[in-house]
Scaffold this motif. Structure first.
Motif, PDB file in Angstrom:
ATOM      1  N   THR A 108       0.869  -1.305  -0.081  1.00  0.00           N
ATOM      2  CA  THR A 108       0.148   0.062  -0.146  1.00  0.00           C
ATOM      3  C   THR A 108       0.942   1.430   0.011  1.00  0.00           C
ATOM      4  OG1 THR A 108      -1.729  -1.201   1.261  1.00  0.00           O
ATOM      5  CG2 THR A 108      -1.794   1.219   1.259  1.00  0.00           C
ATOM      6  N   GLU A 109       0.977   2.054  -1.130  1.00  0.00           N
ATOM      7  CA  GLU A 109       1.772   3.282  -1.221  1.00  0.00           C
ATOM      8  C   GLU A 109       0.845   4.344  -0.809  1.00  0.00           C
ATOM      9  OE1 GLU A 109       3.325   4.115  -4.839  1.00  0.00           O
ATOM     10  OE2 GLU A 109       3.384   6.248  -4.601  1.00  0.00           O
ATOM     11  N   THR A 110       1.242   5.304   0.152  1.00  0.00           N
ATOM     12  CA  THR A 110       0.562   6.586   0.330  1.00  0.00           C
ATOM     13  C   THR A 110       1.870   7.734   0.324  1.00  0.00           C
ATOM     14  OG1 THR A 110       0.712   6.606   2.722  1.00  0.00           O
ATOM     15  CG2 THR A 110      -1.337   5.906   1.824  1.00  0.00           C
ATOM     16  N   VAL A 111       1.452   8.804  -0.055  1.00  0.00           N
ATOM     17  CA  VAL A 111       2.338  10.174   0.390  1.00  0.00           C
ATOM     18  C   VAL A 111       2.291  10.563   1.731  1.00  0.00           C
ATOM     19  CG1 VAL A 111       2.832  12.420  -0.635  1.00  0.00           C
ATOM     20  CG2 VAL A 111       1.877  10.882  -2.142  1.00  0.00           C
ATOM     21  N   GLY A 112       3.398  10.367   2.239  1.00  0.00           N
ATOM     22  CA  GLY A 112       3.478  10.721   3.664  1.00  0.00           C
ATOM     23  C   GLY A 112       3.300  11.998   4.399  1.00  0.00           C
ATOM     24  N   VAL A 113       2.419  12.807   3.922  1.00  0.00           N
ATOM     25  CA  VAL A 113       2.405  14.221   4.404  1.00  0.00           C
ATOM     26  C   VAL A 113       1.473  14.513   5.260  1.00  0.00           C
ATOM     27  CG1 VAL A 113       3.403  15.248   2.192  1.00  0.00           C
ATOM     28  CG2 VAL A 113       1.017  14.718   2.210  1.00  0.00           C
ATOM     29  N   GLY A 114       0.151  13.780   5.278  1.00  0.00           N
ATOM     30  CA  GLY A 114      -0.545  14.169   6.443  1.00  0.00           C
ATOM     31  C   GLY A 114      -0.896  12.836   7.384  1.00  0.00           C
ATOM     32  N   GLN A 115      -1.366  13.163   8.483  1.00  0.00           N
ATOM     33  CA  GLN A 115      -1.658  12.208   9.513  1.00  0.00           C
ATOM     34  C   GLN A 115      -2.214  10.934   9.023  1.00  0.00           C
ATOM     35  OE1 GLN A 115       0.195  12.298  12.369  1.00  0.00           O
ATOM     36  NE2 GLN A 115      -0.623  10.419  12.718  1.00  0.00           N
ATOM     37  N   SER A 116      -3.376  11.236   8.121  1.00  0.00           N
ATOM     38  CA  SER A 116      -4.039  10.030   7.630  1.00  0.00           C
ATOM     39  C   SER A 116      -3.425   9.428   6.610  1.00  0.00           C
ATOM     40  CB  SER A 116      -5.492  10.539   6.945  1.00  0.00           C
ATOM     41  OG  SER A 116      -5.333  11.416   5.889  1.00  0.00           O
ATOM     42  N   GLU A 117      -2.471   9.773   5.989  1.00  0.00           N
ATOM     43  CA  GLU A 117      -1.572   8.906   5.128  1.00  0.00           C
ATOM     44  C   GLU A 117      -0.543   8.141   5.884  1.00  0.00           C
ATOM     45  OE1 GLU A 117      -2.292  12.180   4.629  1.00  0.00           O
ATOM     46  OE2 GLU A 117      -2.956  12.457   2.555  1.00  0.00           O
ATOM     47  N   ILE A 118      -0.132   8.902   6.814  1.00  0.00           N
ATOM     48  CA  ILE A 118       0.992   7.858   7.590  1.00  0.00           C
ATOM     49  C   ILE A 118       0.011   6.598   8.435  1.00  0.00           C
ATOM     50  CG2 ILE A 118       2.323   7.991   9.604  1.00  0.00           C
ATOM     51  CD1 ILE A 118       2.993  10.861   8.762  1.00  0.00           C
ATOM     52  N   GLU A 119      -1.223   6.994   8.730  1.00  0.00           N
ATOM     53  CA  GLU A 119      -2.153   6.101   9.482  1.00  0.00           C
ATOM     54  C   GLU A 119      -2.381   4.996   8.486  1.00  0.00           C
ATOM     55  OE1 GLU A 119      -5.503   8.104  10.780  1.00  0.00           O
ATOM     56  OE2 GLU A 119      -4.251   8.822  12.477  1.00  0.00           O
ATOM     57  N   VAL A 120      -2.519   5.290   7.179  1.00  0.00           N
ATOM     58  CA  VAL A 120      -2.754   4.064   6.285  1.00  0.00           C
ATOM     59  C   VAL A 120      -1.560   3.132   6.072  1.00  0.00           C
ATOM     60  CG1 VAL A 120      -3.055   3.723   3.666  1.00  0.00           C
ATOM     61  CG2 VAL A 120      -4.495   5.376   4.729  1.00  0.00           C
ATOM     62  N   ALA A 121      -0.654   3.913   5.952  1.00  0.00           N
ATOM     63  CA  ALA A 121       0.825   2.941   5.638  1.00  0.00           C
ATOM     64  C   ALA A 121       1.154   2.334   7.004  1.00  0.00           C
ATOM     65  CB  ALA A 121       2.024   3.978   5.557  1.00  0.00           C
ATOM     66  N   SER A 122       0.850   2.539   7.984  1.00  0.00           N
ATOM     67  CA  SER A 122       1.125   2.142   9.445  1.00  0.00           C
ATOM     68  C   SER A 122       0.192   1.130   9.738  1.00  0.00           C
ATOM     69  CB  SER A 122       1.549   2.882  10.322  1.00  0.00           C
ATOM     70  OG  SER A 122       0.148   3.767  10.752  1.00  0.00           O
ATOM     71  N   ALA A 123      -0.987   1.003   8.934  1.00  0.00           N
ATOM     72  CA  ALA A 123      -1.965  -0.223   9.420  1.00  0.00           C
ATOM     73  C   ALA A 123      -1.509  -1.368   8.629  1.00  0.00           C
ATOM     74  CB  ALA A 123      -3.269   0.377   8.977  1.00  0.00           C
ATOM     75  N   THR A 124      -0.085  -1.738   8.843  1.00  0.00           N
ATOM     76  CA  THR A 124       0.350  -3.133   7.714  1.00  0.00           C
ATOM     77  C   THR A 124       1.160  -3.753   8.817  1.00  0.00           C
ATOM     78  OG1 THR A 124       2.064  -1.479   7.106  1.00  0.00           O
ATOM     79  CG2 THR A 124       0.386  -1.835   5.568  1.00  0.00           C
ATOM     80  N   ASP A 125       1.451  -4.872   8.131  1.00  0.00           N
ATOM     81  CA  ASP A 125       2.603  -5.509   9.022  1.00  0.00           C
ATOM     82  C   ASP A 125       4.064  -5.031   9.102  1.00  0.00           C
ATOM     83  OD1 ASP A 125       0.628  -7.677   9.198  1.00  0.00           O
ATOM     84  OD2 ASP A 125       0.935  -8.184   7.213  1.00  0.00           O
ATOM     85  N   THR A 126       4.454  -4.508   7.990  1.00  0.00           N
ATOM     86  CA  THR A 126       6.001  -3.782   7.670  1.00  0.00           C
ATOM     87  C   THR A 126       5.618  -2.530   6.891  1.00  0.00           C
ATOM     88  OG1 THR A 126       6.748  -6.063   7.377  1.00  0.00           O
ATOM     89  CG2 THR A 126       8.051  -4.252   6.726  1.00  0.00           C
ATOM     90  N   VAL A 127       6.263  -1.546   7.821  1.00  0.00           N
ATOM     91  CA  VAL A 127       6.084  -0.169   7.107  1.00  0.00           C
ATOM     92  C   VAL A 127       7.389   0.254   6.781  1.00  0.00           C
ATOM     93  CG1 VAL A 127       5.516   2.181   7.676  1.00  0.00           C
ATOM     94  CG2 VAL A 127       4.387   0.473   9.009  1.00  0.00           C
ATOM     95  N   LEU A 128       7.556   0.608   5.466  1.00  0.00           N
ATOM     96  CA  LEU A 128       8.706   0.965   4.692  1.00  0.00           C
ATOM     97  C   LEU A 128       8.946   2.499   4.451  1.00  0.00           C
ATOM     98  CD1 LEU A 128      11.279   0.583   3.059  1.00  0.00           C
ATOM     99  CD2 LEU A 128       9.925   0.120   1.193  1.00  0.00           C
ATOM    100  N   VAL A 129       9.607   3.397   5.061  1.00  0.00           N
ATOM    101  CA  VAL A 129       9.663   4.827   4.728  1.00  0.00           C
ATOM    102  C   VAL A 129      10.685   5.260   4.083  1.00  0.00           C
ATOM    103  CG1 VAL A 129       9.829   7.147   6.064  1.00  0.00           C
ATOM    104  CG2 VAL A 129       8.293   5.384   7.071  1.00  0.00           C
ATOM    105  N   VAL A 130      10.249   5.737   2.871  1.00  0.00           N
ATOM    106  CA  VAL A 130      11.306   6.164   1.759  1.00  0.00           C
ATOM    107  C   VAL A 130      11.456   7.731   1.979  1.00  0.00           C
ATOM    108  CG1 VAL A 130      11.747   6.305  -0.531  1.00  0.00           C
ATOM    109  CG2 VAL A 130      10.228   4.408   0.238  1.00  0.00           C
ATOM    110  N   LEU A 131      12.925   7.909   1.994  1.00  0.00           N
ATOM    111  CA  LEU A 131      13.469   9.283   2.105  1.00  0.00           C
ATOM    112  C   LEU A 131      14.286   9.463   1.079  1.00  0.00           C
ATOM    113  CD1 LEU A 131      13.944   9.501   6.007  1.00  0.00           C
ATOM    114  CD2 LEU A 131      12.063  10.506   4.859  1.00  0.00           C
TER     115      LEU A 131
END
Ligand SMILES: Nc1nc2c(ncn2[C@@H]2O[C@H](COP(=O)(O)OP(=O)(O)OP(=O)(O)O)[C@@H](O)[C@H]2O)c(=O)[nH]1
Ligand SMILES: [Mg+2]
Length: 303
Positions: free
Chosen positions: A135-158
């Motif tokens: 699941t890919e989201t743009v990590g700008v807002g809280q809700s997008e971060i919530e989407v990505a974190s509702a998973t087994d493994t969270v990959l943060v790309v910088l």
């Protein structure tokens, strides 16, 4: 859906995404058939290379014989003109491969919010038998971060250009990361960013689950570092295996809370309460806290 019929899967997602009649029963029934897929959330700043990286990961998973579904949530980033172009390229690229399923979601108005809709979508794909759901989201807002974190493994790309990785450590983005990828490693400052991130991670308190968050350097366009990234993801999946059940239970708890909150919010402003609001505002000395307190005091009154 349970038989993995692609059209049924697409239709089920549409029903859930738009809250069409029967979506609650559908969601629940699908939910009971979940638990097999490995869910990976991918997030990070706009233009970090998330979609390019996801493509590379999909290729690796396919090579390993794993079926893969991709959910691009709210692909509205102006950086690449939205993911639409990328989606089309991706669709063409993998056309005919039935082991890959792609779906984009733009569901700001979905019942329970974006995170609930995205999770329900991942449920459909899980129940349909996909081995991996990205699941890919743009990590700008809280809700997008919530989407990505509702998973087994969270990959943060910088990316090195996003400059201040220490700044990233202060945002919610860094807190949810199980694996960091510093993409665009072809950029001269990439190794500096990697080092700064590793230092920042070391300074943090150890995680309850004992996992130490790796920082992987990669270049999605040049297809470099992807093997290392895959290794880190697999390693996390292995370590998280024991925590998986409790992580899922926690997710369910949060999800139920969100559903209740959004239903309550929806129902709160009954005509009675709106009348009470109007009269509180009409009072000559109306001021925000006083008016809110008067309304809250009257909250238990029959609406
Ligand atoms: N130099 C370089 N460019 C890259 C790399 N990875 C991705 N890009 C480029 O960065 C741009 C954005 O890539 P995307 O994969 O669309 O990034 P994204 O994070 O999905 O973007 P949004 O979904 O719009 O937030 C594209 O022009 C890519 O070609 C990389 O490793 N090095
Ligand atoms: Mg993208």
């Amino acid at each position: 859906v349970l038989a993995g019929d692609r059209r049924a899967v697409a239709q089920a997602i549409t029903v859930i995404e738009n809250g069409l009649p029967g979506y609650e029963e559908l969601s629940d029934e699908v939910y009971r058939a979940t638990g097999r897929a490995w869910r990976i959330g991918v997030t990070g700043p706009p233009g970090a290379g998330k979609s390019t990286l996801v493509d590379r990961l999909v290729a690796r998973f396919r090579e390993a014989g794993r079926t893969t579904a991709i959910v691009a949530v709210d692909p509205s980033s102006p950086f690449t003109g939205g993911a639409l172009l990328g989606d089309r390229v991706r669709m063409d690229d993998r056309a005919g491969d039935h082991g890959v399923f792609f779906r984009s979601l733009a569901t700001r108005g979905a019942p329970g919010g974006l995170a609930v809709a995205a999770e329900a979508t991942a449920d459909v794909l899980d129940a349909a038998g996909f081995d991996v759901v990205l699941t890919e989201t743009v990590g700008v807002g809280q809700s997008e971060i919530e989407v990505a974190s509702a998973t087994d493994t969270v990959l943060v790309v910088l990316v090195p250009e996003s400059g201040d990785s220490v700044q990233a450590m202060k945002t919610g983005l860094a807190e949810v990361a199980d694996v960091f990828c510093v993409n665009k490693a072809d950029h001269p400052e990439a190794s500096l960013v990697v080092r700064a991130l590793r230092q920042a991670i070391e300074l943090r308190a150890a995680r309850d689950d004992g996992w130490s968050v790796p920082v992987v350097q990669a270049s999605a366009t040049m297809n470099e570092g992807i093997g290392n990234l895959m290794d880190s993801l697999y390693l996390h999946a292995g370590c998280a295996e024991t925590q998986r059940a409790s992580r899922r239970r926690e997710r369910l708890r949060v999800r139920v809370m969100r559903l209740v909150e959004s239903a309550e919010r929806e129902e709160y402003w009954t005509s009675g309460r709106q009348r009470a609001l109007e009269s509180a505002l009409a009072a000559g000395d109306a001021a925000p806290y006083g008016a809110a307190a008067a309304l809250l005091a009257a909250r238990s009154d029959p609406a």
